[in-house]
Design a protein around this motif. Sequence first.
Motif, PDB file in Angstrom:
ATOM      1  N   VAL A 681     -64.856 -40.033  -4.305  1.00  0.00           N
ATOM      2  CA  VAL A 681     -65.201 -38.907  -5.184  1.00  0.00           C
ATOM      3  C   VAL A 681     -64.226 -37.752  -5.012  1.00  0.00           C
ATOM      4  O   VAL A 681     -63.891 -37.062  -5.982  1.00  0.00           O
ATOM      5  N   PHE A 684     -60.533 -37.510  -7.473  1.00  0.00           N
ATOM      6  CA  PHE A 684     -61.272 -37.666  -8.729  1.00  0.00           C
ATOM      7  C   PHE A 684     -60.587 -38.620  -9.702  1.00  0.00           C
ATOM      8  O   PHE A 684     -61.108 -39.665 -10.067  1.00  0.00           O
ATOM      9  N   THR A 685     -59.342 -38.283 -10.089  1.00  0.00           N
ATOM     10  CA  THR A 685     -58.668 -39.101 -11.111  1.00  0.00           C
ATOM     11  C   THR A 685     -58.191 -40.434 -10.553  1.00  0.00           C
ATOM     12  O   THR A 685     -58.108 -41.423 -11.272  1.00  0.00           O
ATOM     13  N   ILE A 688     -62.961 -42.202  -8.468  1.00  0.00           N
ATOM     14  CA  ILE A 688     -64.148 -42.631  -9.194  1.00  0.00           C
ATOM     15  C   ILE A 688     -63.886 -42.839 -10.683  1.00  0.00           C
ATOM     16  O   ILE A 688     -64.413 -43.767 -11.296  1.00  0.00           O
ATOM     17  N   GLN A 689     -63.035 -42.008 -11.296  1.00  0.00           N
ATOM     18  CA  GLN A 689     -62.757 -42.172 -12.732  1.00  0.00           C
ATOM     19  C   GLN A 689     -61.964 -43.449 -13.003  1.00  0.00           C
ATOM     20  O   GLN A 689     -62.243 -44.187 -13.949  1.00  0.00           O
ATOM     21  N   ILE A 732     -72.996 -37.272 -10.574  1.00  0.00           N
ATOM     22  CA  ILE A 732     -71.543 -37.495 -10.515  1.00  0.00           C
ATOM     23  C   ILE A 732     -71.140 -38.637 -11.450  1.00  0.00           C
ATOM     24  O   ILE A 732     -70.106 -38.579 -12.119  1.00  0.00           O
ATOM     25  N   THR A 733     -71.950 -39.674 -11.498  1.00  0.00           N
ATOM     26  CA  THR A 733     -71.667 -40.812 -12.382  1.00  0.00           C
ATOM     27  C   THR A 733     -71.661 -40.383 -13.839  1.00  0.00           C
ATOM     28  O   THR A 733     -70.740 -40.716 -14.605  1.00  0.00           O
ATOM     29  N   GLU A 735     -71.239 -37.321 -15.078  1.00  0.00           N
ATOM     30  CA  GLU A 735     -70.125 -36.397 -15.324  1.00  0.00           C
ATOM     31  C   GLU A 735     -68.799 -37.135 -15.479  1.00  0.00           C
ATOM     32  O   GLU A 735     -67.975 -36.794 -16.334  1.00  0.00           O
ATOM     33  N   SER A 736     -68.583 -38.116 -14.656  1.00  0.00           N
ATOM     34  CA  SER A 736     -67.327 -38.876 -14.724  1.00  0.00           C
ATOM     35  C   SER A 736     -67.222 -39.635 -16.036  1.00  0.00           C
ATOM     36  O   SER A 736     -66.149 -39.675 -16.662  1.00  0.00           O
ATOM     37  N   TYR A 739     -66.347 -37.188 -18.777  1.00  0.00           N
ATOM     38  CA  TYR A 739     -64.945 -36.797 -18.713  1.00  0.00           C
ATOM     39  C   TYR A 739     -64.048 -37.873 -19.338  1.00  0.00           C
ATOM     40  O   TYR A 739     -63.144 -37.563 -20.128  1.00  0.00           O
ATOM     41  N   LEU A 740     -64.293 -39.112 -18.997  1.00  0.00           N
ATOM     42  CA  LEU A 740     -63.479 -40.214 -19.539  1.00  0.00           C
ATOM     43  C   LEU A 740     -63.659 -40.339 -21.044  1.00  0.00           C
ATOM     44  O   LEU A 740     -62.709 -40.665 -21.772  1.00  0.00           O
TER      45      LEU A 740
END
Length: 1042
Positions: A681, A684-685, A688-689, A732-733, A735-736, A739-740
Amino acid sequence: MDVGGSRIRRRVSVRKRNRPSLEILFAAPTVAELRPGDEEEEEDKEEEMVAGSRRRKTVGVQPVENHDSEEDMFGDYDSFAENSFLAQVDDLEQKYMQLSENREHDADLATADLFSESIKHNKLSITTVGSFIELKTHEHTENQSGHKDVAVEPGPDLLCELPSSQVLYFENLQNSSNDLGDQSTKERDWNPSSHKTVSEDLLHNSIEQLQQIHESSSKVRTSSDVNRRKSLKDVLKSTMAGNAKAQTPIFSRTKQLKENLLSEEINVAKKTIESPSDDLGPFYSLPSKVRDLYVQFKGIEKLYEWQHACLTLNSVQERKNLIYSLPTSGGKTLVAEILMLQELLCRRKDVLMILPYVAIVQEKISALSSFGIELGFFVEEYAGSKGKFPPIKRREKKSLYIATIEKGHGLINSLIETGRINSLGLVVVDELHMIAEGSRGAVLEMTLAKIIYTSKTTQIIGMSATLNNVEDLQEFLQAEYYTSQFRPYSDALKKMDPDHLVALVTEVIPNYSCLVFCPTKKNCENVAEMICKFLSKEYLKHREKEKQEMIKNLKNISNGNLCPVLKCTIPLGVAYHHSGLTSDERKLLEEAYSTGVLCLLTCTSTLAAGVNLPARRVILRAPYVAKEFLKRNQYKQMIGRAGRAGIDSVGESILILQEKDKQQVLELISRPLENCYSHLVQEFTKGIQTLFLSLIGLKIATNLGDIYHFMSGTFFGVQQKFLLKEKSLWEITVESLRYLTEKGLLQKNTIFTEKGLTQKDAIYKSEEWFQFSFHITKLGQASFKGTIDLAYCDILYRDLKKGLEGLVLESLLHLVYLTTPYDMASQCDPDWMIYFRQFNQLSPAEQNVATLIGVSENYIGKKASGQAIKKKVDKDIVNRLYLSFVLYTLLKETNIWSVSEKFNMPRGYIQSLLTAAATFSSCVLHFCEELEEFWVYRALLVELTKKLTYCVRAELVPLMEVTGVLEGRAKQLYNAGYKSLTHLANADPEVLIRTIDHLSRHQAKQIVSSAKMLLHEKAEALQEEVEELLRLPSDFPSIEKA
């Protein structure tokens, strides 16, 4: 008749080796030997011969087929060679025809025997031999009454190549043969009941086949002489024609025997592994040849007790996941290698080995290529720009993939995507503690999580010298744990005054080796110079000639240049080692240190985690790495270089410190190891993403529920209780994924709620989000396939799109700019005067490239003169263009030394930049392959990637494809006449040693083995391509459908 008989005997002596102990070859009796009074004896012997032949018949012989044809393919010319077999038959039969009528029966018998022998001989050429014993019995046994028995045994050259178990078998066979030497022929024939390797059903079929052959030969004997002679020639011709048409390849008997023996032992080992028995076979369920190879290649004759205990663990036998932790140099790698060989040879599955650095990958490739050549598996490199996705699907041989962390992740992705993940039987991870190190640790965690989730048959083995919170890793990997405090020497920690450094060193060198770890690169060079000032001139005489040769080689690989520090220190057997050196220089220094030409290296901490360079004494100059205080695991890795297992039985470590560091050092040596924490986590990039994008792209999980379930099983999921404080894993899941989606990498599949509103309008916190499913966009697919950092994927797309509007192809500068790594540009600090000077030397077309990407000469000029700049310019673009100038100059000049001076950069940094650019160029190529609009880049980037990977003259590229051959070595080989991969694969290591300066026997053998392995891989790939072209398509329309 004597002439015919002798010709047959001579022919046999040419085809068979002279083996003086098992002879069962027969020559037909001559005219003089066939007396009238012997007719009844001959008839009795004929019956005995048939009965004996039935007893001897073994697996693999099929009934003789008649290859009739309207056209005689041989015509009147019967000879295939100078000693024509058919001509000998004609002569022999002509002699028989001259016998009187009362000899007719005997002549028929001799002809029939010859006919039977020729059939057996010809059938052997197209018969696959089932086992070694069956081959020897069938090929060398011709029991004919009244003929001389000739014993045939494997010659001494063959016995040398056989395992000890097989040599013992032949000795027993010879002894029993001698004991039974006076018995009758019937007693000497082997009884079928004594053969445990042949089943009763197969023997029954073989007897029936012999009866058919005997009946056929009886019909021949009943015909007239003329017709018999004609039919015999016809049958022999048709048999030979059948053999000629047979598609089965014919190998040398020696190779056939060796492969047969190896296959037999592998089959035994395979049954042993599958059975609950405690009997593990000759060498941990592996052929005894593996043990011999370890003695031959590595000098390992016996395993340590802990290694034996680890290999015989119930968890290992049951193929459970395993983590084992030992101090550095305890011999962890050997256990992993044996487990990998079990998977490759016995279970017939592919294996992936993940290592932290490119240099270690290449070292391991070189070390295991020899095993691959001898044992029949491929060793494939996945590091830098090397590696094929998905890997080539081999027809028979299995592959050992040796990969860096990033390439290993790409390999796993490609296997999942093509549905081949279950072909991977074992994954071995070295330095498992690196799972806690930033973005690379996040990638490693993703890789392992995907394997656990998608394959229930793939075993994971993790090894490390530095693990503390192993319970978390056990839970994540669902693994057993094994540990030992074994060290092959006693470790010592002493405080020494820094002024005594020379005394500490001279107690060891030059007879033994020594490593001095220094905090910085500059300190390495200073310490090396300081030590040399105080060394006596006696050190100059130690291996003086070899040190002079080494200096020459350093100059050769650097186009006549030589570092002034190395010029002073090498004659005394001392050198420094850090990232400021080029790969060629580091390789040469490492080889010289390994062979004892250099006895002291001053080095940075990176050597501790890199290649295997052991020492009798390890000295830590200060408890710092750069300005940071030493960590516990770094300290353990450094002192782990002392007294490496299997290399030196004694080792010691010394830490030099100041009074102010005393308390911290005491804490350092007494406190436990640092814990491993997930970075999935935090990165980030890259974490998890990237994970979510690949999960959806590979269709492992496509909705929120499945993705959350997957995350719960990761290392991060195991540690979420103390890693997550502000947000939950669910938040967090979500939000990711949002974002994608906003970045255009994913799309939500629209579904309707009960109120008629689209899901897009629903609030993110709603439980209806749980019903969302996602699919990957084209840009997302390209980013995932190219393993592009998601922080830069949209920038890369924009740059490539803009490049299509006016791609400058008059030079490579524009393409080089597009493949210059973004992350290195952000760390760059240009020298503006050099920047301005280089810009002015560009051609108009090249300056146009700078204008297209938005960097003007005016801007660079103002920066160089220190003027204030009002216009805002993207700093990353300016820095990236500067690095592009460095790469472009390097591609034109291919001389790192001159480029280093021109740009005032360390030559080691320039080489790192080149390696990173080659890797990124390969990633951009895969990115463009997924987007049709970028088709124009594909062919261009293939060539550019190759140029960046090797950065040498074109004629040296084939040699540098061989692992471990860098530019300097490639030039030496090329100048010596070795100009292609085929040349190296067929080279004699002993000749290489005499031809190439400063090349050890071990290195020469590794080069030849690596070249052979690469050549075999290419041949196998071409063969697979041919078979794929000739294979009938699965969707080919059948006659019924038509």
